[in-house]
Design an enzyme around this catalytic site. Structure first.
Site, PDB file in Angstrom:
ATOM      1  N   ASP A 137       0.892  -1.043   0.063  1.00  0.00           N
ATOM      2  CA  ASP A 137       0.099   0.178   0.016  1.00  0.00           C
ATOM      3  C   ASP A 137       0.887   1.128   0.018  1.00  0.00           C
ATOM      4  O   ASP A 137       1.698   1.429   0.857  1.00  0.00           O
ATOM      5  CB  ASP A 137      -1.015   0.071   1.250  1.00  0.00           C
ATOM      6  CG  ASP A 137      -2.067   0.881   0.830  1.00  0.00           C
ATOM      7  OD1 ASP A 137      -2.567   1.398  -0.274  1.00  0.00           O
ATOM      8  OD2 ASP A 137      -2.752   1.396   2.089  1.00  0.00           O
ATOM      9  N   HIS A 144      -4.374  13.881   1.307  1.00  0.00           N
ATOM     10  CA  HIS A 144      -4.866  13.049   2.269  1.00  0.00           C
ATOM     11  C   HIS A 144      -3.360  13.034   3.280  1.00  0.00           C
ATOM     12  O   HIS A 144      -3.829  13.193   4.456  1.00  0.00           O
ATOM     13  CB  HIS A 144      -4.855  11.416   1.823  1.00  0.00           C
ATOM     14  CG  HIS A 144      -4.811  10.509   2.890  1.00  0.00           C
ATOM     15  ND1 HIS A 144      -6.196  10.359   3.952  1.00  0.00           N
ATOM     16  CD2 HIS A 144      -3.914   9.628   3.521  1.00  0.00           C
ATOM     17  CE1 HIS A 144      -5.829   9.315   4.806  1.00  0.00           C
ATOM     18  NE2 HIS A 144      -4.512   8.969   4.470  1.00  0.00           N
ATOM     19  N   GLU A 209     -10.895   3.691   3.547  1.00  0.00           N
ATOM     20  CA  GLU A 209      -9.954   4.672   2.554  1.00  0.00           C
ATOM     21  C   GLU A 209     -10.260   4.343   1.363  1.00  0.00           C
ATOM     22  O   GLU A 209     -10.267   3.357   0.776  1.00  0.00           O
ATOM     23  CB  GLU A 209      -8.606   4.130   2.874  1.00  0.00           C
ATOM     24  CG  GLU A 209      -8.085   4.698   4.438  1.00  0.00           C
ATOM     25  CD  GLU A 209      -6.544   4.437   4.927  1.00  0.00           C
ATOM     26  OE1 GLU A 209      -5.948   3.628   3.951  1.00  0.00           O
ATOM     27  OE2 GLU A 209      -6.025   5.214   5.792  1.00  0.00           O
ATOM     28  N   GLU A 211      -9.349   4.144  -2.472  1.00  0.00           N
ATOM     29  CA  GLU A 211      -8.188   4.009  -2.967  1.00  0.00           C
ATOM     30  C   GLU A 211      -8.354   3.122  -4.313  1.00  0.00           C
ATOM     31  O   GLU A 211      -9.382   2.777  -4.624  1.00  0.00           O
ATOM     32  CB  GLU A 211      -7.264   2.903  -2.213  1.00  0.00           C
ATOM     33  CG  GLU A 211      -6.672   3.390  -0.912  1.00  0.00           C
ATOM     34  CD  GLU A 211      -5.740   2.888  -0.215  1.00  0.00           C
ATOM     35  OE1 GLU A 211      -4.685   2.232  -0.936  1.00  0.00           O
ATOM     36  OE2 GLU A 211      -5.284   2.834   1.164  1.00  0.00           O
ATOM     37  N   ASP A 243      -9.159   0.290   1.846  1.00  0.00           N
ATOM     38  CA  ASP A 243      -8.251  -0.215   2.818  1.00  0.00           C
ATOM     39  C   ASP A 243      -8.711   0.100   4.150  1.00  0.00           C
ATOM     40  O   ASP A 243      -8.322   1.067   4.729  1.00  0.00           O
ATOM     41  CB  ASP A 243      -6.995   0.567   2.555  1.00  0.00           C
ATOM     42  CG  ASP A 243      -6.081   0.131   3.510  1.00  0.00           C
ATOM     43  OD1 ASP A 243      -6.048  -1.023   4.007  1.00  0.00           O
ATOM     44  OD2 ASP A 243      -5.036   1.106   3.687  1.00  0.00           O
ATOM     45  N   LYS A 263      -4.944  -2.345   9.899  1.00  0.00           N
ATOM     46  CA  LYS A 263      -4.818  -2.263   8.553  1.00  0.00           C
ATOM     47  C   LYS A 263      -5.435  -4.152   8.045  1.00  0.00           C
ATOM     48  O   LYS A 263      -5.743  -3.882   6.836  1.00  0.00           O
ATOM     49  CB  LYS A 263      -3.793  -1.853   7.932  1.00  0.00           C
ATOM     50  CG  LYS A 263      -3.414  -0.483   8.246  1.00  0.00           C
ATOM     51  CD  LYS A 263      -4.325   0.621   7.358  1.00  0.00           C
ATOM     52  CE  LYS A 263      -3.653   1.807   7.637  1.00  0.00           C
ATOM     53  NZ  LYS A 263      -4.542   2.917   6.685  1.00  0.00           N
TER      54      LYS A 263
HETATM   55 CA    CA Z   1      -4.091   2.851   2.895  1.00  0.00          CA
END
Ligand code: CA
Length: 436
Positions: A137, A144, A209, A211, A243, A263
């Site tokens: 990642d 951000h 998140e 992404e 994520d 995560k």
């Molecule tokens: Ca992330």
């Protein structure tokens, strides 16, 4: 731009639903996914989305006498092995795109033999599109990074390395699931700033998140970096990626080695991979803002400067349990674009391999949270709620700082440009369940 007849906006398909103005999957898109017919007991197979249907490539391979070259291209797909196809040179991937485009266009003589190879998307279930061996990642969303940095360091939000080196960490592939994924609110260790010792329990600051996922095409050998000139040859396509992050677990555990259990409890990917070929009409020049350092030579190329960026509009939608119970549609929380990322796809590949690290086909590289420059374009609740200090109000009167049990987060993405047919990514949805 590397466009050809398959991108012609005037092209239509004999699959009527592919000609609807708002479909994500017109004939100019042709994304790949892994599916099986619901309750059929059949093995996973590879298909291409077209309108509301999927073209079953196993049946296309088995039922129609293609040339030897096309049969060879279709074979791994008929076996349900997208990775084996992803490893092929881009010239081969382009050849199959040409064939599928010709076969599905309105005047195709193959309509009669191909019609039985279609299955309605409402009649299938899908898996992650390929075997994902490794997951990295990145942190390319500078807006951000700045907004999150400000929460901790108001005067100096961006660390000094940010504009020089693409920041990333190695994630965990085993917990990546496909759209529709449901997962229990994770438990973990957290410590409130005013608490003397940490406590254990379900996360209270669960976040999403927004992404993009980049899927690696052909591998490189260990010890052999991929230069900028070849970088995109090693990318198969893009998908949407959520994520999920437990912010309270993250803030207690992340120093000094980075995110870990905050995560890796779940990450959700969209089922369709939109190929790099399909994204050709949506390229833009890569530009650094005035005063920012130019990339080091190993992260620079003329092609990257001319067309390194890809303009993908991204959206986050939320549907709470109460909204679902009342039959209310999801509510859009934000919109941003992949164009605002600080590094391009090619730069991430070149950087990831510059030390000799080997990528394998099917590896997933996350872009990092893609927020736009305006506060309402934030790609996470952490930013939208100022670190949980300002709740956002939903149309039904509910409020959110972080996610509650029963919340469904839906990511959407699409590419739109004058002179090109709009293409979309479908959906990437996931639902939070009560802690177990
Ligand atoms: Ca992330």
């Amino acid at each position: 731009m590397n466009t050809d007849v398959t991108h012609d906006p005037a092209l239509t398909s004999w699959v009527e639903s592919a000609n609807a103005a708002d479909t994500d999957f017109p004939i100019q898109n042709l994304p790949y996914g892994r599916f099986r017919r619901k309750a059929s007991g059949e093995g996973w197979r590879i298909g291409v989305a077209i309108g509301d249907e999927v073209l079953d490539l196993k049946r296309v391979h088995d039922d129609i006498p293609w040339s030897d070259a096309l049969q060879a291209l279709l074979r791994p797909l008929a076996d349900g092995d997208l990775n084996a196809f992803m490893e092929q040179p881009s010239s081969q991937r382009r050849a199959l795109r040409q064939m599928l485009s010709q076969a599905l266009r309105s005047d195709s003589p193959l309509q009669e033999v191909l019609s039985p190879c279609l299955v309605a998307q409402s009649d299938i279930e899908m898996s992650v599109p390929c075997r994902i061996g490794d997951y990295t990642d990145f942190y390319t969303g500078i807006h951000h990074a700045t907004a999150v940095g400000k929460l901790f360091r108001p005067d100096n939000p961006l660390l000094p390395n940010y504009k020089w080196v693409p920041i990333g960490y190695h994630g965990r592939a085993s917990s990546i699931g496909v759209s529709g994924q449901q997962f229990r609110r994770p438990q973990g260790q957290t410590k409130a700033p005013d608490a003397e010792v940490p406590s254990f329990g379900p996360t209270r600051r669960l976040d999403y998140e927004l992404e993009l996922a980049m899927f690696v095409a052909s591998p490189n050998k260990l010890g052999e970096p991929i230069g900028m000139a070849e970088a995109e040859e090693h990318v198969f396509g893009l998908g949407l990626f959520n994520d999920w992050s437990a912010r309270d677990i993250q803030s207690w555990e992340y120093q000094p080695l980075g995110p870990f259990l905050s995560k890796n409890f779940a990450s959700t990917v969209s089922p369709w991979i939109v190929t790099m070929e399909a994204l050709e009409p949506f390229r833009s020049p890569f530009q650094r803002p005035e005063g920012d350092p130019q990339p080091l030579p190993y992260l620079d190329s003329a092609t990257n400067r001319e067309q390194g960026e890809i303009d993908v509009t991204l959206e986050v939608w939320l549907q709470t349990q109460a909204m679902r119970d009342a039959g209310t549609s999801p509510h859009r929380l934000s919109q941003s674009s992949f164009r605002d990322a600080y590094w391009t796809v090619a730069q991430l590949i070149a950087h990831h391999t510059v030390n000799g690290c080997n990528l394998q086909s099917g590896d997933l590289l996350g872009s990092g949270t893609l927020s736009g420059p305006a506060p309402e374009q934030a790609g996470s609740l952490l930013e939208l709620t100022q670190g949980g200090k300002q709740a956002i109000a939903l149309p039904n009167g509910e409020k959110r700082t972080f996610l509650e049990d029963g919340d469904t987060v839906i990511l959407r993405g699409f590419c739109e440009r004058k002179g090109a047919r709009r293409i979309g990514f479908g959906e990437c949805s996931g639902t939070v369940l009560k802690a177990g």
